[in-house]
Write an enzyme that holds these catalytic residues in place. Structure first.
Site, PDB file in Angstrom:
ATOM      1  N   ASP A  18      -2.366   1.463  -6.827  1.00 14.08           N
ATOM      2  CA  ASP A  18      -0.997   1.284  -6.299  1.00 14.08           C
ATOM      3  C   ASP A  18      -0.027   0.913  -7.417  1.00 14.08           C
ATOM      4  OD1 ASP A  18      -0.896   1.390  -3.152  1.00 14.08           O
ATOM      5  OD2 ASP A  18      -2.827   0.580  -3.762  1.00 14.08           O
ATOM      6  N   HIS A  43      -3.873   5.939   6.310  1.00 14.17           N
ATOM      7  CA  HIS A  43      -2.937   6.566   5.364  1.00 14.17           C
ATOM      8  C   HIS A  43      -1.474   6.440   5.796  1.00 14.17           C
ATOM      9  CE1 HIS A  43      -6.356   8.035   3.166  1.00 14.17           C
ATOM     10  NE2 HIS A  43      -6.800   8.670   4.231  1.00 14.17           N
ATOM     11  N   ASP A  53      -2.192   0.692   6.769  1.00 15.41           N
ATOM     12  CA  ASP A  53      -3.193   0.371   5.734  1.00 15.41           C
ATOM     13  C   ASP A  53      -3.004  -1.079   5.287  1.00 15.41           C
ATOM     14  OD1 ASP A  53      -4.271   2.914   5.795  1.00 15.41           O
ATOM     15  OD2 ASP A  53      -3.401   3.592   3.898  1.00 15.41           O
ATOM     16  N   GLU A  75       2.297   5.036  -0.230  1.00  9.26           N
ATOM     17  CA  GLU A  75       1.905   6.440   0.021  1.00  9.26           C
ATOM     18  C   GLU A  75       2.757   7.285  -0.916  1.00  9.26           C
ATOM     19  OE1 GLU A  75      -0.726   7.076   1.835  1.00  9.26           O
ATOM     20  OE2 GLU A  75      -0.814   4.979   2.468  1.00  9.26           O
ATOM     21  N   ALA A  76       2.156   8.396  -1.355  1.00  8.56           N
ATOM     22  CA  ALA A  76       2.825   9.196  -2.385  1.00  8.56           C
ATOM     23  C   ALA A  76       2.688  10.680  -2.090  1.00  8.56           C
ATOM     24  CB  ALA A  76       2.205   8.883  -3.745  1.00  8.56           C
ATOM     25  N   ASP A 107       0.856  -1.198   0.000  1.00  6.88           N
ATOM     26  CA  ASP A 107       0.000   0.000   0.000  1.00  6.88           C
ATOM     27  C   ASP A 107       0.892   1.248   0.000  1.00  6.88           C
ATOM     28  OD1 ASP A 107      -3.010   0.945   0.637  1.00  6.88           O
ATOM     29  OD2 ASP A 107      -1.575   2.240   1.644  1.00  6.88           O
TER      30      ASP A 107
HETATM   31  P1  AMP Z   1      -4.090   5.782   0.700  1.00  6.85           P
HETATM   32  O1  AMP Z   1      -3.573   4.423   0.376  1.00  6.85           O
HETATM   33  O2  AMP Z   1      -5.557   5.901   0.749  1.00  6.85           O
HETATM   34  O3  AMP Z   1      -3.454   6.211   1.977  1.00  6.85           O
HETATM   35  O4  AMP Z   1      -3.621   6.765  -0.426  1.00  6.85           O
HETATM   36  C1  AMP Z   1      -2.438   6.639  -1.150  1.00  6.85           C
HETATM   37  C2  AMP Z   1      -2.016   8.004  -1.629  1.00  6.85           C
HETATM   38  O5  AMP Z   1      -3.084   8.601  -2.372  1.00  6.85           O
HETATM   39  C3  AMP Z   1      -1.677   9.007  -0.555  1.00  6.85           C
HETATM   40  O6  AMP Z   1      -0.349   8.870  -0.079  1.00  6.85           O
HETATM   41  C4  AMP Z   1      -1.855  10.301  -1.329  1.00  6.85           C
HETATM   42  O7  AMP Z   1      -0.773  10.558  -2.187  1.00  6.85           O
HETATM   43  C5  AMP Z   1      -3.078  10.001  -2.184  1.00  6.85           C
HETATM   44  N1  AMP Z   1      -4.301  10.395  -1.451  1.00  6.85           N
HETATM   45  C6  AMP Z   1      -5.093   9.607  -0.703  1.00  6.85           C
HETATM   46  N2  AMP Z   1      -6.125  10.291  -0.180  1.00  6.85           N
HETATM   47  C7  AMP Z   1      -5.986  11.551  -0.610  1.00  6.85           C
HETATM   48  C8  AMP Z   1      -6.729  12.759  -0.434  1.00  6.85           C
HETATM   49  N3  AMP Z   1      -7.836  12.783   0.319  1.00  6.85           N
HETATM   50  N4  AMP Z   1      -6.285  13.888  -1.030  1.00  6.85           N
HETATM   51  C9  AMP Z   1      -5.171  13.876  -1.796  1.00  6.85           C
HETATM   52  N5  AMP Z   1      -4.423  12.770  -2.020  1.00  6.85           N
HETATM   53  C10 AMP Z   1      -4.809  11.632  -1.433  1.00  6.85           C
HETATM   54 MG    MG Z   2      -2.431   3.935   2.154  1.00  4.11          MG
END
Ligand code: AMP
Ligand code: MG
Length: 288
Positions: free
Chosen positions: A166, A223, A228, A68-69, A66
């Protein structure tokens, strides 16, 4: 079987719970989860009684990834996400638990300064990425971790993600940015969100909703990539217990891969624009 199924479908929630308890099965979850669990129990029982072997649609090991970016509060369609956390957990299905984990932060090069929003969302600090290796070094370390765990050599396994993004967005875009080949381990994977939605017959799902449907609470920090991944592992183990098919169901679109990652394309950093996910990822049909 049809009559058992229709009898189960007409049962009220309390009756489903009682029946599952009698059978010493997990009685937690939403109505559609409970109904599916019970129907699948009887389906498997009937097949076993008839001496028909159950189709093997499960692997012994799964690696949940998973990423993060980097991000902004509103990401433009072409926003060049760079991977800043590369986490993975290894699930041993027979042991019903996580048996190893991997976590590394990555230093972004195009936008080295994290937005305040990104740090708030992911919990990842500027110091953590400043002192981290760049992505190409981290991906090599991840591949060594796979090897150390015998994955792809002594053990059969599949990568698992929550959704197509991903691999289809973050990893694909990062490899193009880093001008490295798209890694073999990520050519196909299990999109757990799709399996959950099809198997339990639920509405569109996200991580939070999948956990809620199973009466589970998120553990850790949402996040944070590693947390995650651990929560996705809990969902995977429940799907495995309920008899869901857990084989890879998505892959990177081969012609696109050949085009975007030919040595010439890598050298000239061709087509670095973000692609619509449907152009990069294709479904793998289930063989019945
Ligand atoms: P997640 O696996 O849901 O934590 O999301 C992976 C990546 O998607 C995060 O590290 C962000 O780069 C992008 N991301 C997720 N949710 C958001 C959000 N609400 N607003 C902007 N970018 C998001
Ligand atoms: Mg995540």
């Amino acid at each position: 079987m049809a009559s058992i199924n229709s009898a189960i479908k007409s049962m009220k929630r309390n009756a489903l719970i009682e029946e599952l308890k009698k059978l010493k099965l997990n009685s937690a979850g939403s109505y559609s989860v409970l109904s599916r669990r019970l129907r699948n129990h009887y389906r498997r029982k009937k097949l076993l009684e008839a001496g028909i072997p159950l189709k093997k649609e499960i692997l012994p090991f799964y690696v949940i990834v998973d990423f993060e970016a980097t991000c902004e509060e509103v990401n433009t369609p072409n926003y060049p996400h760079e991977i800043i956390e590369f986490p993975a957990v290894l699930v041993n299905v027979e042991k019903n638990e996580i048996v190893s984990q991997f976590q590394a932060f990555c230093r972004p090069t195009m936008n080295p300064k994290l937005s305040e929003f990104c740090t708030e969302l992911t919990g990842i600090t500027q110091d953590q990425v400043d002192s981290a290796d760049e992505f190409p070094v981290v991906v090599k370390r991840f591949e060594s971790w796979l090897k150390e765990n015998g994955l792809g050599t002594s053990h059969n396994y599949a990568i698992v993600t929550d959704g197509p993004w991903d691999m289809g967005r973050f990893l694909y875009g990062q490899c193009k940015l880093s001008e490295i080949e798209y890694p073999k381990f990520a050519h196909k994977w299990v999109n757990i969100r799709k399996i959950f939605h099809n198997f339990y017959d639920t509405r569109q799902v996200c991580l939070k909703l999948m956990l809620e449907s199973l009466d589970l609470k998120f553990e850790g920090r949402p996040h944070c990539g590693l947390d995650d991944a651990k929560n996705i592992a809990r969902i995977l183990l429940q799907l495995a217990e309920d008899g869901a098919p857990l084989l890879p169901n998505e892959r990177i679109h081969k012609p696109k891969l050949q085009n975007d990652f030919s040595s010439q394309a890598i050298r000239s950093n061709k087509s670095s624009r973000t692609q619509p996910i449907s152009k990069v990822v294709t479904p793998i049909p289930r063989t019945s």
